[in-house]
Design a protein around this motif. Sequence first.
Motif, PDB file in Angstrom:
ATOM      1  N   LEU A   1       0.749  -1.334   0.000  1.00  0.00           N
ATOM      2  CA  LEU A   1       0.051  -0.073  -0.104  1.00  0.00           C
ATOM      3  C   LEU A   1       0.961   1.346   0.125  1.00  0.00           C
ATOM      4  O   LEU A   1       0.192   2.386   0.184  1.00  0.00           O
ATOM      5  N   GLY A   2       1.994   1.168   0.070  1.00  0.00           N
ATOM      6  CA  GLY A   2       2.946   2.346   0.201  1.00  0.00           C
ATOM      7  C   GLY A   2       3.063   2.925   1.310  1.00  0.00           C
ATOM      8  O   GLY A   2       3.615   4.068   1.559  1.00  0.00           O
ATOM      9  N   LYS A   3       2.711   2.248   2.412  1.00  0.00           N
ATOM     10  CA  LYS A   3       2.988   2.770   3.906  1.00  0.00           C
ATOM     11  C   LYS A   3       4.127   2.300   4.356  1.00  0.00           C
ATOM     12  O   LYS A   3       4.253   1.329   5.214  1.00  0.00           O
ATOM     13  N   TRP A   4       5.406   2.916   3.778  1.00  0.00           N
ATOM     14  CA  TRP A   4       6.603   2.623   4.373  1.00  0.00           C
ATOM     15  C   TRP A   4       6.818   2.737   5.998  1.00  0.00           C
ATOM     16  O   TRP A   4       7.547   1.963   6.524  1.00  0.00           O
ATOM     17  N   LEU A   5       6.694   3.872   6.517  1.00  0.00           N
ATOM     18  CA  LEU A   5       6.684   4.400   7.761  1.00  0.00           C
ATOM     19  C   LEU A   5       6.012   3.194   8.660  1.00  0.00           C
ATOM     20  O   LEU A   5       6.737   2.578   9.772  1.00  0.00           O
ATOM     21  N   GLU A   6       4.888   2.719   8.348  1.00  0.00           N
ATOM     22  CA  GLU A   6       4.030   1.795   9.190  1.00  0.00           C
ATOM     23  C   GLU A   6       4.599   0.430   9.101  1.00  0.00           C
ATOM     24  O   GLU A   6       4.811  -0.290  10.149  1.00  0.00           O
ATOM     25  N   ALA A   7       5.163   0.119   7.803  1.00  0.00           N
ATOM     26  CA  ALA A   7       5.845  -1.432   7.582  1.00  0.00           C
ATOM     27  C   ALA A   7       7.039  -1.224   8.597  1.00  0.00           C
ATOM     28  O   ALA A   7       7.489  -2.185   9.018  1.00  0.00           O
ATOM     29  N   ALA A   8       7.700  -0.237   8.632  1.00  0.00           N
ATOM     30  CA  ALA A   8       8.922  -0.125   9.315  1.00  0.00           C
ATOM     31  C   ALA A   8       8.774  -0.375  10.902  1.00  0.00           C
ATOM     32  O   ALA A   8       9.433  -0.868  11.405  1.00  0.00           O
ATOM     33  N   VAL A   9       7.558   0.526  11.216  1.00  0.00           N
ATOM     34  CA  VAL A   9       7.221   0.312  12.515  1.00  0.00           C
ATOM     35  C   VAL A   9       6.918  -1.093  13.051  1.00  0.00           C
ATOM     36  O   VAL A   9       7.369  -1.680  13.843  1.00  0.00           O
ATOM     37  N   VAL A  10       6.239  -1.820  12.328  1.00  0.00           N
ATOM     38  CA  VAL A  10       5.706  -3.241  12.394  1.00  0.00           C
ATOM     39  C   VAL A  10       7.048  -4.004  12.398  1.00  0.00           C
ATOM     40  O   VAL A  10       7.226  -4.999  13.252  1.00  0.00           O
ATOM     41  N   ALA A  11       7.966  -3.817  11.488  1.00  0.00           N
ATOM     42  CA  ALA A  11       9.376  -4.505  11.394  1.00  0.00           C
ATOM     43  C   ALA A  11      10.138  -4.373  12.475  1.00  0.00           C
ATOM     44  O   ALA A  11      10.857  -5.444  13.022  1.00  0.00           O
ATOM     45  N   VAL A  12      10.161  -3.157  13.271  1.00  0.00           N
ATOM     46  CA  VAL A  12      11.021  -2.956  14.468  1.00  0.00           C
ATOM     47  C   VAL A  12      10.224  -3.763  15.589  1.00  0.00           C
ATOM     48  O   VAL A  12      11.073  -4.213  16.292  1.00  0.00           O
ATOM     49  N   VAL A  13       9.032  -3.906  15.621  1.00  0.00           N
ATOM     50  CA  VAL A  13       8.355  -4.257  16.588  1.00  0.00           C
ATOM     51  C   VAL A  13       8.390  -6.072  16.646  1.00  0.00           C
ATOM     52  O   VAL A  13       8.941  -6.689  17.725  1.00  0.00           O
ATOM     53  N   LEU A  14       8.500  -6.392  15.460  1.00  0.00           N
ATOM     54  CA  LEU A  14       8.772  -7.834  15.072  1.00  0.00           C
ATOM     55  C   LEU A  14      10.297  -8.375  15.475  1.00  0.00           C
ATOM     56  O   LEU A  14      10.564  -9.325  16.270  1.00  0.00           O
ATOM     57  N   ALA A  15      11.041  -7.361  15.077  1.00  0.00           N
ATOM     58  CA  ALA A  15      12.561  -7.706  15.261  1.00  0.00           C
ATOM     59  C   ALA A  15      12.886  -7.660  17.072  1.00  0.00           C
ATOM     60  O   ALA A  15      13.552  -8.281  17.523  1.00  0.00           O
ATOM     61  N   PHE A  16      12.048  -6.417  17.608  1.00  0.00           N
ATOM     62  CA  PHE A  16      12.343  -6.532  18.957  1.00  0.00           C
ATOM     63  C   PHE A  16      11.856  -7.395  19.857  1.00  0.00           C
ATOM     64  O   PHE A  16      12.369  -8.109  20.535  1.00  0.00           O
ATOM     65  N   ASN A  17      10.606  -8.187  19.337  1.00  0.00           N
ATOM     66  CA  ASN A  17      10.133  -9.272  20.052  1.00  0.00           C
ATOM     67  C   ASN A  17      10.881 -10.494  19.994  1.00  0.00           C
ATOM     68  O   ASN A  17      11.435 -11.326  20.647  1.00  0.00           O
ATOM     69  N   ALA A  18      11.447 -10.766  18.728  1.00  0.00           N
ATOM     70  CA  ALA A  18      12.494 -11.953  18.547  1.00  0.00           C
ATOM     71  C   ALA A  18      13.755 -11.868  19.289  1.00  0.00           C
ATOM     72  O   ALA A  18      14.256 -12.643  19.984  1.00  0.00           O
ATOM     73  N   GLY A  19      14.365 -10.450  19.257  1.00  0.00           N
ATOM     74  CA  GLY A  19      15.557 -10.228  20.090  1.00  0.00           C
ATOM     75  C   GLY A  19      15.308 -10.453  21.440  1.00  0.00           C
ATOM     76  O   GLY A  19      16.250 -10.840  21.999  1.00  0.00           O
ATOM     77  N   LEU A  20      14.243  -9.954  22.231  1.00  0.00           N
ATOM     78  CA  LEU A  20      13.822 -10.240  23.511  1.00  0.00           C
ATOM     79  C   LEU A  20      13.892 -11.605  23.813  1.00  0.00           C
ATOM     80  O   LEU A  20      14.177 -12.190  24.837  1.00  0.00           O
ATOM     81  N   SER A  21      13.017 -12.382  22.869  1.00  0.00           N
ATOM     82  CA  SER A  21      12.834 -13.886  23.073  1.00  0.00           C
ATOM     83  C   SER A  21      14.049 -14.294  23.133  1.00  0.00           C
ATOM     84  O   SER A  21      14.259 -15.477  23.876  1.00  0.00           O
ATOM     85  N   LEU A  22      15.116 -14.283  22.111  1.00  0.00           N
ATOM     86  CA  LEU A  22      16.557 -14.686  21.969  1.00  0.00           C
ATOM     87  C   LEU A  22      17.325 -14.604  23.393  1.00  0.00           C
ATOM     88  O   LEU A  22      18.000 -15.419  24.031  1.00  0.00           O
ATOM     89  N   VAL A  23      17.008 -13.468  23.846  1.00  0.00           N
ATOM     90  CA  VAL A  23      17.815 -12.685  25.195  1.00  0.00           C
ATOM     91  C   VAL A  23      17.338 -13.722  26.307  1.00  0.00           C
ATOM     92  O   VAL A  23      17.755 -14.305  27.181  1.00  0.00           O
ATOM     93  N   GLN A  24      15.754 -13.777  26.340  1.00  0.00           N
ATOM     94  CA  GLN A  24      15.307 -14.698  27.333  1.00  0.00           C
ATOM     95  C   GLN A  24      15.415 -16.294  27.317  1.00  0.00           C
ATOM     96  O   GLN A  24      15.853 -17.046  28.212  1.00  0.00           O
ATOM     97  N   GLU A  25      15.684 -16.684  26.035  1.00  0.00           N
ATOM     98  CA  GLU A  25      16.319 -18.144  25.920  1.00  0.00           C
ATOM     99  C   GLU A  25      17.514 -18.270  26.350  1.00  0.00           C
ATOM    100  O   GLU A  25      17.826 -19.461  26.799  1.00  0.00           O
ATOM    101  N   GLY A  26      18.216 -17.330  25.981  1.00  0.00           N
ATOM    102  CA  GLY A  26      19.763 -17.327  26.605  1.00  0.00           C
ATOM    103  C   GLY A  26      19.823 -17.326  27.959  1.00  0.00           C
ATOM    104  O   GLY A  26      20.542 -18.253  28.669  1.00  0.00           O
ATOM    105  N   ARG A  27      19.096 -16.674  28.809  1.00  0.00           N
ATOM    106  CA  ARG A  27      19.073 -16.492  30.123  1.00  0.00           C
ATOM    107  C   ARG A  27      18.646 -17.845  30.567  1.00  0.00           C
ATOM    108  O   ARG A  27      19.110 -18.512  31.939  1.00  0.00           O
ATOM    109  N   ALA A  28      17.596 -18.630  29.850  1.00  0.00           N
ATOM    110  CA  ALA A  28      17.136 -19.992  30.713  1.00  0.00           C
ATOM    111  C   ALA A  28      18.084 -20.941  30.226  1.00  0.00           C
ATOM    112  O   ALA A  28      18.430 -21.967  30.877  1.00  0.00           O
TER     113      ALA A  28
END
Length: 140
Positions: free
Chosen positions: A60-87
């Motif tokens: 749809l050409g909404k690059w900013l919204e796509a970038a925000v969702v991509a950042v949320v997805l990357a943050f979630n994956a990164g946080l999950s990896l950190v928690q998995e490492g701690r476990a």
Amino acid sequence: MSDAASPRGLSSARARDLLAQVGPNMVPEQRPRLAARIAAKLWAPVPWMLEITIALEVALGKWLEAAVVAVVLAFNAGLSLVQEGRAQAAVGLLRRAPPGAQGPGGTASLSGTATGGPGHRPRRNSSRILLYTSGRSTLG
């Protein structure tokens, strides 16, 4: 003979037989590569919805919204990896704990805090993992 344990546990002979037949009661120490772990974080229904959202926003050409969702997805994956490492670190410490250190009624805390009755004295180690056993605490 039944594999069910009596209230007092298995006999020494039965425990030796089971050890010889099936091996030790341990979780295998396998750790997938980082790329496989990241892919696993992105291969589930919720990440799929976010990935579809990113694709639709781009279409749809909404690059900013796509970038925000991509950042949320990357943050979630990164946080999950950190928690998995701690476990994984906690499991590693428990594996190296002396026999009996995680006895009946003992609890572990990853937060560095726990509650206990009289006689429970928490001790902190570098990984912030506490093991509480009946009346005394041991480093995990």
